[in-house]
Design a protein around this motif. Structure first.
Motif, mmCIF file in Angstrom:
data_model
loop_
_atom_site.group_PDB
_atom_site.id
_atom_site.type_symbol
_atom_site.label_atom_id
_atom_site.label_comp_id
_atom_site.label_asym_id
_atom_site.label_seq_id
_atom_site.Cartn_x
_atom_site.Cartn_y
_atom_site.Cartn_z
ATOM 1 N N THR A 180 2.421 9.827 10.598
ATOM 2 C CA THR A 180 1.816 8.997 11.649
ATOM 3 C C THR A 180 2.414 9.207 13.036
ATOM 4 O OG1 THR A 180 3.378 7.195 11.238
ATOM 5 C CG2 THR A 180 1.266 7.153 10.018
ATOM 6 N N ILE A 206 -1.652 4.521 10.585
ATOM 7 C CA ILE A 206 -1.222 4.173 9.221
ATOM 8 C C ILE A 206 -2.423 4.158 8.287
ATOM 9 C CG2 ILE A 206 -0.213 2.361 7.774
ATOM 10 C CD1 ILE A 206 1.544 1.600 10.223
ATOM 11 N N VAL A 211 4.921 6.560 -1.235
ATOM 12 C CA VAL A 211 5.225 7.245 0.017
ATOM 13 C C VAL A 211 6.471 6.604 0.614
ATOM 14 C CG1 VAL A 211 4.372 7.722 2.358
ATOM 15 C CG2 VAL A 211 2.789 7.773 0.425
ATOM 16 N N LEU A 222 5.871 8.630 5.749
ATOM 17 C CA LEU A 222 4.837 7.952 6.530
ATOM 18 C C LEU A 222 5.092 8.146 8.024
ATOM 19 C CD1 LEU A 222 2.290 6.243 6.497
ATOM 20 C CD2 LEU A 222 3.734 4.194 6.395
ATOM 21 N N HIS A 239 -2.938 6.708 5.056
ATOM 22 C CA HIS A 239 -3.165 6.199 3.695
ATOM 23 C C HIS A 239 -4.612 6.389 3.249
ATOM 24 C CE1 HIS A 239 0.791 4.608 3.197
ATOM 25 N NE2 HIS A 239 0.661 3.601 4.038
ATOM 26 N N GLN A 240 -5.484 6.797 4.188
ATOM 27 C CA GLN A 240 -6.912 6.973 3.923
ATOM 28 C C GLN A 240 -7.538 5.681 3.383
ATOM 29 O OE1 GLN A 240 -7.217 10.527 1.503
ATOM 30 N NE2 GLN A 240 -7.072 11.815 3.314
ATOM 31 N N VAL A 241 -7.277 4.600 4.106
ATOM 32 C CA VAL A 241 -7.863 3.304 3.762
ATOM 33 C C VAL A 241 -8.522 2.729 5.013
ATOM 34 C CG1 VAL A 241 -6.180 2.783 1.950
ATOM 35 C CG2 VAL A 241 -5.756 1.981 4.266
ATOM 36 N N ILE A 248 0.837 -1.202 0.000
ATOM 37 C CA ILE A 248 0.000 0.000 0.000
ATOM 38 C C ILE A 248 0.874 1.256 0.000
ATOM 39 C CG2 ILE A 248 -1.630 1.349 1.399
ATOM 40 C CD1 ILE A 248 -2.893 -1.369 2.217
ATOM 41 N N ARG A 249 1.926 1.266 0.807
ATOM 42 C CA ARG A 249 2.819 2.431 0.869
ATOM 43 C C ARG A 249 3.490 2.669 -0.474
ATOM 44 N NH1 ARG A 249 8.082 3.008 1.530
ATOM 45 N NH2 ARG A 249 8.428 0.871 2.213
ATOM 46 N N ARG A 252 1.285 4.057 -3.229
ATOM 47 C CA ARG A 252 1.034 5.479 -3.034
ATOM 48 C C ARG A 252 2.306 6.318 -3.183
ATOM 49 N NH1 ARG A 252 -2.995 2.913 -1.127
ATOM 50 N NH2 ARG A 252 -4.975 3.810 -0.592
#
Length: 191
Positions: free
Chosen positions: A32, A57, A23, A28, A61-63, A17-18, A21
């Protein structure tokens, strides 16, 4: 799949995921408040994930948290909330989760009301499905017809309701802080 198996896959999911994106660990970490070394150990599986680590986290990540832990899919996705009647308006919740973006279908009956603008933290979107919706926003007093939309910062004094010509049906979406209690935008007279 056991809990240990699910937790063992979290690190790879966090890294994927990181990277998707684009990132960095440093970025991150800054978003965070979790150290770069802790994030690195989480991604490599050397540190067990915990809610206190995963929640910030997920927010960064807006998940949903489910996406980080790989929770199994939920059953029926349909929202079957019961209508809520408040102040003469009928609201149908279109979202299930508290917090985050909230969506409602609203039916405002035909009535004549004096606008009472209020403010609160957040951001709101309105979309008229049928009828005509009167929107008072700051110095603006406009009427939205079916198919028209409006968006605004809710810290601006605002009010919306029937034009008095008939009922109006609309969608209302607002940001996470939009659920806060409304406060009067203008002082009430003191006696």
């Amino acid at each position: 799949m056991s809990t240990d198996d699910v937790l063992a896959e979290v690190g790879a999911r966090l890294r994927r995921i990181r990277k998707e994106r684009e990132v960095t660990l440093a970025a991150l970490s800054e978003a965070t408040g979790i150290s770069v070394s802790t994030l690195s150990r989480l991604e490599s599986g050397l540190r067990k994930p915990s809610l206190e680590l995963l929640l910030p986290i997920a927010q960064a990540h807006q998940v949903p948290l489910d996406e980080l832990v790989g929770a199994p899919p939920v059953g029926d996705p349909r929202v079957r909330a019961k209508p809520i009647v408040r102040g003469g308006r009928t609201h149908w919740p279109l979202t299930r989760q508290p917090g985050g973006l909230q969506a409602f279908k609203v039916l405002e009956p035909q009535r004549h009301q004096e606008p009472d603008p209020r403010t609160h933290e957040g951001y709101e979107w309105l979309y008229v499905l049928s009828g005509r919706l009167r929107l008072v926003l700051g110095e603006h007093d406009v009427v939205l017809a079916a198919g028209e939309a409006a968006e605004f910062d809710t810290r601006v004094p605002h009010w919306f309701g029937s034009t008095g010509e008939g009922p109006v049906e609309f969608l209302s979406l607002f940001g996470p802080q939009g659920e806060r209690m409304h406060v009067r935008a203008r002082p009430t007279s003191r006696k």
